[in-house]
Design a protein around this motif. Structure first.
Motif, mmCIF file in Angstrom:
data_model
loop_
_atom_site.group_PDB
_atom_site.id
_atom_site.type_symbol
_atom_site.label_atom_id
_atom_site.label_comp_id
_atom_site.label_asym_id
_atom_site.label_seq_id
_atom_site.Cartn_x
_atom_site.Cartn_y
_atom_site.Cartn_z
ATOM 1 N N GLU A 68 -2.036 -6.657 -8.525
ATOM 2 C CA GLU A 68 -3.210 -6.401 -8.370
ATOM 3 C C GLU A 68 -3.666 -5.142 -7.866
ATOM 4 N N LYS A 69 -2.967 -4.548 -6.805
ATOM 5 C CA LYS A 69 -3.131 -3.077 -6.461
ATOM 6 C C LYS A 69 -3.267 -2.166 -7.422
ATOM 7 N N LEU A 70 -2.251 -2.318 -8.587
ATOM 8 C CA LEU A 70 -2.059 -1.276 -9.407
ATOM 9 C C LEU A 70 -2.989 -1.367 -10.383
ATOM 10 N N LEU A 71 -3.714 -2.596 -10.669
ATOM 11 C CA LEU A 71 -4.733 -2.608 -11.761
ATOM 12 C C LEU A 71 -6.106 -2.052 -11.211
ATOM 13 N N LEU A 72 -6.193 -1.701 -9.781
ATOM 14 C CA LEU A 72 -7.492 -1.204 -9.493
ATOM 15 C C LEU A 72 -7.105 0.500 -9.405
ATOM 16 N N ILE A 117 4.134 0.969 -15.778
ATOM 17 C CA ILE A 117 5.112 0.180 -16.300
ATOM 18 C C ILE A 117 5.491 -0.596 -15.051
ATOM 19 N N GLU A 118 5.138 -1.990 -14.753
ATOM 20 C CA GLU A 118 5.655 -2.558 -13.858
ATOM 21 C C GLU A 118 6.762 -3.444 -14.160
ATOM 22 N N ILE A 119 8.070 -3.320 -13.531
ATOM 23 C CA ILE A 119 9.054 -4.341 -13.986
ATOM 24 C C ILE A 119 9.149 -5.453 -12.873
ATOM 25 N N GLY A 120 9.028 -6.701 -13.489
ATOM 26 C CA GLY A 120 9.143 -7.763 -12.470
ATOM 27 C C GLY A 120 7.919 -8.187 -11.606
ATOM 28 N N PRO A 121 6.814 -8.353 -12.013
ATOM 29 C CA PRO A 121 5.511 -8.549 -11.414
ATOM 30 C C PRO A 121 5.671 -9.713 -10.486
ATOM 31 N N GLY A 122 6.467 -11.076 -10.990
ATOM 32 C CA GLY A 122 6.421 -12.026 -10.101
ATOM 33 C C GLY A 122 5.043 -12.634 -10.188
ATOM 34 N N LEU A 123 4.713 -13.021 -8.865
ATOM 35 C CA LEU A 123 3.279 -13.529 -8.873
ATOM 36 C C LEU A 123 1.883 -12.601 -8.764
ATOM 37 N N GLY A 124 2.657 -11.303 -8.888
ATOM 38 C CA GLY A 124 1.202 -10.286 -9.072
ATOM 39 C C GLY A 124 0.599 -9.669 -8.017
ATOM 40 N N THR A 125 1.440 -9.642 -6.945
ATOM 41 C CA THR A 125 0.834 -9.104 -5.623
ATOM 42 C C THR A 125 0.683 -7.769 -5.595
ATOM 43 N N LEU A 126 1.654 -6.781 -6.315
ATOM 44 C CA LEU A 126 1.874 -5.670 -6.298
ATOM 45 C C LEU A 126 0.909 -5.100 -7.529
ATOM 46 N N ASP A 155 0.597 -1.173 -0.168
ATOM 47 C CA ASP A 155 0.140 0.006 -0.039
ATOM 48 C C ASP A 155 0.796 1.143 -0.072
ATOM 49 N N THR A 156 1.955 1.195 0.735
ATOM 50 C CA THR A 156 2.859 2.313 0.841
ATOM 51 C C THR A 156 3.528 2.710 -0.617
ATOM 52 N N ILE A 157 3.887 1.567 -1.231
ATOM 53 C CA ILE A 157 4.440 1.609 -2.818
ATOM 54 C C ILE A 157 3.341 2.460 -3.549
ATOM 55 N N VAL A 158 2.108 1.794 -3.729
ATOM 56 C CA VAL A 158 1.051 2.424 -4.462
ATOM 57 C C VAL A 158 0.717 3.598 -4.223
ATOM 58 N N ASN A 159 0.654 4.045 -2.658
ATOM 59 C CA ASN A 159 0.134 5.455 -2.370
ATOM 60 C C ASN A 159 1.218 6.533 -2.788
ATOM 61 N N ALA A 160 2.537 5.843 -2.604
ATOM 62 C CA ALA A 160 3.665 7.007 -2.829
ATOM 63 C C ALA A 160 3.597 7.143 -4.462
ATOM 64 N N SER A 161 3.192 6.286 -5.205
ATOM 65 C CA SER A 161 3.521 6.263 -6.627
ATOM 66 C C SER A 161 2.334 7.192 -7.038
ATOM 67 N N GLU A 162 1.320 7.568 -6.404
ATOM 68 C CA GLU A 162 -0.001 8.279 -6.994
ATOM 69 C C GLU A 162 -0.373 8.277 -8.148
ATOM 70 N N ILE A 163 -0.638 6.924 -8.356
ATOM 71 C CA ILE A 163 -1.162 6.705 -9.870
ATOM 72 C C ILE A 163 -2.718 6.808 -9.772
ATOM 73 N N ASN A 164 -3.224 7.077 -10.897
ATOM 74 C CA ASN A 164 -4.589 7.234 -11.160
ATOM 75 C C ASN A 164 -5.255 6.890 -12.423
ATOM 76 N N SER A 165 -6.452 6.776 -12.942
ATOM 77 C CA SER A 165 -6.932 6.371 -14.118
ATOM 78 C C SER A 165 -6.388 6.844 -15.323
ATOM 79 N N ASP A 166 -5.609 8.163 -15.273
ATOM 80 C CA ASP A 166 -4.966 8.792 -16.400
ATOM 81 C C ASP A 166 -3.786 8.145 -16.679
ATOM 82 N N ASP A 167 -3.031 7.036 -15.927
ATOM 83 C CA ASP A 167 -1.894 6.738 -15.795
ATOM 84 C C ASP A 167 -1.430 5.510 -16.400
ATOM 85 N N LEU A 168 -0.621 5.352 -17.460
ATOM 86 C CA LEU A 168 0.018 4.083 -17.771
ATOM 87 C C LEU A 168 0.802 3.578 -16.757
#
Ligand code: SAM
Length: 284
Positions: free
Chosen positions: A61-65, A50-59, A35-48
């Motif tokens: 999933e939150k980015l997709l929302l 790019i996630e490097i190394g998603p692994g199992l997709g834990t991060l 949550d701290t990573i996602v909040n710090a990145s300040e992303i919103n629906s206007d953003d593309l």
């Protein structure tokens, strides 16, 4: 135990995954950190994003929302199938099975932003630690068209990236980051936030890319080459480091320039500010 830990354990078991050490696979299991990573990145629906190394997709999933679109770049083919299954309902998800160091990121960002009418692009990742520096250098040197880079990396490297040039913690890469971006440390993350646990402490940092580099210089290539030479032999004086290198700089000319700029001839490169390196490089 928290849900993310349970989900990760479940996926590891379901797909028979053994974390690949060579690929820097340490999976995040701490929801607060994610949550701290996602909040710090300040992303919103206007953003593309790019996630490097998603692994199992834990991060992921939150980015997709939150993001308009997420493009995840993953080298490990095993993860690709898991991610495809996990996120097949998400229309804003795309996965590339590539080595991020070989991807033309500017082209990828340009095409997708145009196609999806997305205003901005951002990088968000829990990076594979064995290639943190090459990835950050690629993002900066290729002048990737993104507003910010929010990443988890080794604490030791984070300290170097967020140092002010001239600090004891600075290295050549400190100057590159400081030239292009405003950096900040967001959160120190303990070993226990991952499975398997990494050997080193981690840190989330954010780089906000500036519209114009911090200093104006005549020849960027020469400027970065000079910094590289200075840090190749960082215990030597700048004059000796340049004198010993075979990279086209003249020791005599440097001596004149240092004198003209009123800089002590015994100075080491690591003590010079970005502005001083810029002036020296312009005058050489
Ligand atoms: N994002 C996941 C998480 O936070 O749990 C996994 C992070 S793990 C530290 C790094 C990921 O980067 C791994 O999934 C690994 O397979 C992937 N990776 C390693 N080298 C890569 C490369 N050259 N290009 C793209 N992905 C890479």
């Amino acid at each position: 135990m928290n849900k993310i830990y349970e989900d990760t354990k479940f996926l590891i078991k379901k797909y028979g995954i053994t974390a690949n050490k060579k690929l820097g696979q340490n999976f995040l299991i701490d929801e607060n950190v994610i949550d701290t990573i996602v909040n710090a990145s300040e992303i919103n629906s206007d953003d593309l994003v790019i996630e490097i190394g998603p692994g199992l997709g834990t991060l992921t999933e939150k980015l997709l929302l939150k993001a308009g679109k997420v493009i995840a770049i993953e080298l490990d083919e095993k993860m690709i199938n898991i991610l495809k299954e996990r996120f097949f309902l998400y229309k804003n998800f795309e996965i590339l099975n590539e080595d991020v160091l070989k991807v033309d990121l500017n082209n990828l960002i340009k095409e997708n932003r145009e196609r999806e009418a997305l205003k901005t692009a951002k990088i968000v990742a829990n990076l594979p630690y064995y290639i943190t520096t090459p990835i950050i250098m690629k993002l900066l040197e290729d002048k990737i068209d993104v507003n910010s880079i929010t990443v988890m990396i080794q604490k030791e490297v984070a300290d170097r990236l967020t140092a002010i040039p001239g600090d004891s913690k600075s290295g050549a890469i400190t100057y590159t980051v400081y030239y292009y971006a405003n950096s900040k440390e967001i959160l120190t993350v303990p070993h226990t936030s991952f499975i398997p646990e990494p050997e080193v402490e981690s840190e989330v940092i954010k780089l906000d890319l500036m519209k114009e580099p911090r200093v104006k210089i005549k020849d960027e290539k020469k400027f970065f080459k000079l910094i590289k030479v200075a840090f190749m032999q960082r215990r030597k004086t700048l004059l000796n480091a340049v004198g010993n290198s075979n990279l086209g700089f003249s020791k005599e000319k440097l001596e004149e320039v240092l004198e003209e700029l009123n800089i002590d001839k015994r100075v080491r490169g690591e003590a010079l500010s970005l502005e001083q390196f810029a002036k020296i490089s312009d005058m050489l």
